[in-house]
Design an enzyme around this catalytic site. Sequence first.
Site, short mmCIF file in Angstrom:
data_model
loop_
_atom_site.label_atom_id
_atom_site.label_comp_id
_atom_site.label_asym_id
_atom_site.label_seq_id
_atom_site.Cartn_x
_atom_site.Cartn_y
_atom_site.Cartn_z
NE ARG A 32 -8.86 3.48 -2.25
CZ ARG A 32 -9.86 2.69 -2.60
NH1 ARG A 32 -10.26 2.65 -3.86
NH2 ARG A 32 -10.46 1.94 -1.71
CG ASN B 264 -6.01 1.27 -3.24
OD1 ASN B 264 -5.28 2.18 -2.87
ND2 ASN B 264 -6.97 0.76 -2.50
#
Lengths: 732, 340
Positions: free
Chosen positions: A17, A35
């Site tokens: 990320r 996620n």
Amino acid sequence: MAFQIRIRGQVQGVGFRPFIWQLAQRFGIEGDVRNDAEGVLIRCVCVDDGFLNAIRAETPQLARIDAVEVSEIDAALGKGFTIAQSGAKGAETRVTPDAATCPDCVTEIRSAGRRHGYAFTNCTHCGPRFTILKQLPYDRAQTSMATFDMCDDCAAEYGNPADRRFHAQPIACPACGPHVLIEPAAVDPIADAARRLLDGQIIAIKGLGGFHLCCDATNPDAIAELRRRKHRPTKPLALMGPIDVIETYARISDSARELISDPAAPIVLLNKAAPLPDGLAPGQTQLGWMLPYTPLHHLILDAIQRPLVMTSGNLSGEPQVIGNDEAREKLGQFADAFVMHNRDIQRRLDDSVERADPPMVLRRARGRVPGTFPLPPGFEQSKPIIAYGGQMKSAICLTKNGQALLGHHMGDLDDLLCGIEFEKAVADYSALFDHSPAFAAVDAHAGYRSTQFAQTQSVEQIEVWHHHAHMAACMGENLWPLDGGKVVGLIMDGTGLGPDGTLWGGEILLGDYRGFDHMGGLSPAPLAGGDMAAREPWRNAMVRLDQAGLSDWADNLFPNAPRDILRHAVAKGLNAPMSSSAGRLFDAVAAVLGICPMGQSFEGEAAMRLEALIDPAEKHGYAFRVSNRQIDPAPIWQQINDDLRADTSREKIAARFHLGLAKVFAAQARDLVQSGQAQAIALSGGCFQNAALLQMVCNALDDLPVLIHRRIPANDGGLAFGQAMIAAAKTI
Amino acid sequence: MNKMLRDERVTLSHGGGGKAMRDLIQSVFTDVFEPESSEDQARLMSDALLEKGAKLAFTTDSYVVTPVEFPGGDIGKIAVCGTVNDLAVGGAKPLWLSAAFIIEEGTEIALLRRIVASMKAEADKAGVKIVTGDTKVVGRGSADQVFITSSGVGVIPADRDIRADSIQDGDVAIVNGVLGDHGATILAARGDMMLMSDLQSDCAALGHLMEAVCHAVPVRACRDATRGGIASSLNEMAEAAGLSIELDETTLPLRAEVKGTCEILGLDPLYLANEGTLVLFVAPEHADAALAAMRSVDTGRDAAIIGRAKAGTPMVTMKTAFGGSRIVDMLVGEQLPRIC
Ligand SMILES: [Fe+3]
Ligand SMILES: [Mg+2]
Ligand SMILES: [Zn+2]
Ligand SMILES: [Zn+2]
């Protein structure tokens, strides 16, 4: 109007990320990233080709992208680019394997700064993962780090998407994290450990997945003392050193360098270049090397500047010790001092053992587990399976949603602690993988403890023949489609139960995932004394020589062995079951050449030493007798005898045996493919850990499609994967 | 003794129910066993039965041994010892036995006499009476010389309650002697092993031994370790007790010849049959007294502690010489190699 980019693969817990966040800054993308159960989901106002290309080209080291899927969505996105927090539902559903300390972190511990000399330095690109995890989701609170409160400095790094420690769960520094101690106590544990090692002492060191016993690998007395204390006469000892030290002592190819430097940091078998004490691996031409993979290893090696023996810290046959108290209790008899720390190991993981040329995994554990394998085409709709594996190199396998999770190597289930670990692993992996099996796959041998344990569970069992499982493991690893047609399985193995009630191990199978026909294989011989035959090579030599009418030679070779009693037992059928094992044939040849005839001190010793002898220049192979695909080794003994009388070197004899065996099996496989009965040839079974044999069989079949093992062990460590494939295929 | 029967072999007519059969039974069996009743039943009386709270114990077993005679014993001795032991290990004082013979046509009558004499001698030694019996003759190949079924009756005194489920955490496991002698002797006598040694079967009746130890200390549990060896008895006990039993390899009483033979043949002495071996559990504070009591009896001379019970999953484990522990399983059929 907006877009979503779905990214599948190993993309959680690896700094994915923040990596996307940084790319978004660079390409001026607006949107968010999160996620979820399927991987990583990016939402953005517009999609940029440069952005998409960079996702693949600059993927973080520990990530693996299986798919990038772009689609249009209806969403109103705000300004800028944000990282959505992992909520309960979007929690990280996967955990990646443990990774060796990355170059940035190594530099950091060697430089001035707050992590100078700090043994628990890590970042999103490295450090402990699976070994500190209690349960999913993978969050600091669910790991061994839960008891350490982050200091303000660490918290700032953890919360900053631009930092390489953004959301690094095990983040720590000397102010807030775990610390190293040595027993007996000393002010500077690292310096004291180094002094002791240089003195020739034996030290227990706590690693990622367990304790090691260590000593100076250049000190023959220390090595001899370690072997004496551990009751481990000849089994090779693993070594650790920095790459420049390894290069001094070993020949390292480019592929081996790449493998040894992998974040998994496996033990890699390398040919010797410069001499080290013989006691490290008597009779072997290769040594197992690994790089330091924790900051603690780096600090100790920096202090001593020489290679270290790093053998697992355990009692003979037991799993590696992981707890501090357990180490004091069990390793006290072996170690002069303990280098420990206060970060608990949650999961025991041995070091993985691999080869680079050709690539193969011999023992699959730390750094590889819990990595998953995709299932081949046709298995998309298969039901979830749990497979229980074998007896000696136990590992379980779970399949679900087109993926297979092959668990870590656990060892011989007759050992009490291995057995307990096995039962725990079944519950543990099932919970981690959120798995409820529709079927259980087990070996057909009712004496395997894995099979017996499965019978205590309430899942319907599917019995799988041992060598069919080996074959299917090889097919599955190579993504052979469910309906890809028939394959020849050349299975060269120790022993496994065959459908005819005898013990198989040198077989030619023809079939697919659903079933097989036995086309032929090695002619059987009795296993004189059952499993004792696997421990004492001379027994196999005697029965084979007796079969070939060369009993006199056996009498001369093994004058002090209890030949008469065993011949009698064989004649009466007392604990002398018939077996077509290939492994025992290697033992027989080794014994005839004087290689540990009276006893191997570890499994495979005789065969490994026989392989190590091979003269690579030799081209000639011994002739076997073949009729109806039955391969009878009887004629080779006279050829070996003639060669010995003619003073042919043992190196040539070893080569001729390997070449003859490889060629005769390959010829049978070739025939089955060329006659149109099979589409490809799968090579599996423990004997294919023998790189020379594998190379020779591949050379003999180089114009045909041949499937070999690379990431799943050819030995029983891969059995569960094959069992799962078969059970899945039968129940689709 | 009827002279006609000497040096002869059993024929089918000996099982026909006529005079030949009566002669056989009279001269081979009844003359030796001398049952008190001439009726086709035993009529039994004992003071022990009158004790309030005493229990009657009753057991039965069939004996099939090849060869029927071996160093240290024969099938008759085993039949008596085995049935006496089945009673004794439950705490019963063995009193009466029955013996039913299935005899293969062609069996030497002299052999039968030797077997019967050995039964009589063993019964006298054990203080039991063989009070009833039966014979049947079957055709060649339908049996292997002689099969014997024997039942036994004994009395358990009111104050004894010996049962596997009363084993407690920490209790000590004691055997009365070396392990595996019988199994190894039988293998040797079958010619399966060409042994140089003078191994003898441990075949023995253990009634006196049990009386001695029961008078000395409270015995919690006891089993005889016959077919399947000590491993099978201990597994049954662990299962019944819901406890784990931990053995120590270094203290197992094994004769060097038995150990060596097992190594050569790849057999595990823990699974070898015994015919005069029992394992019992006592509280740790009674271990010394139990050992002393056992050692005072001939059949307990080599008594030794082999392990202890521990809270945990019911299973048997053995600490090996190098400190690891391996699981000692119940035998599942014929043990096939598992090393791959
Ligand atoms: Fe195998
Ligand atoms: Mg009985
Ligand atoms: Zn790092
Ligand atoms: Zn900190």
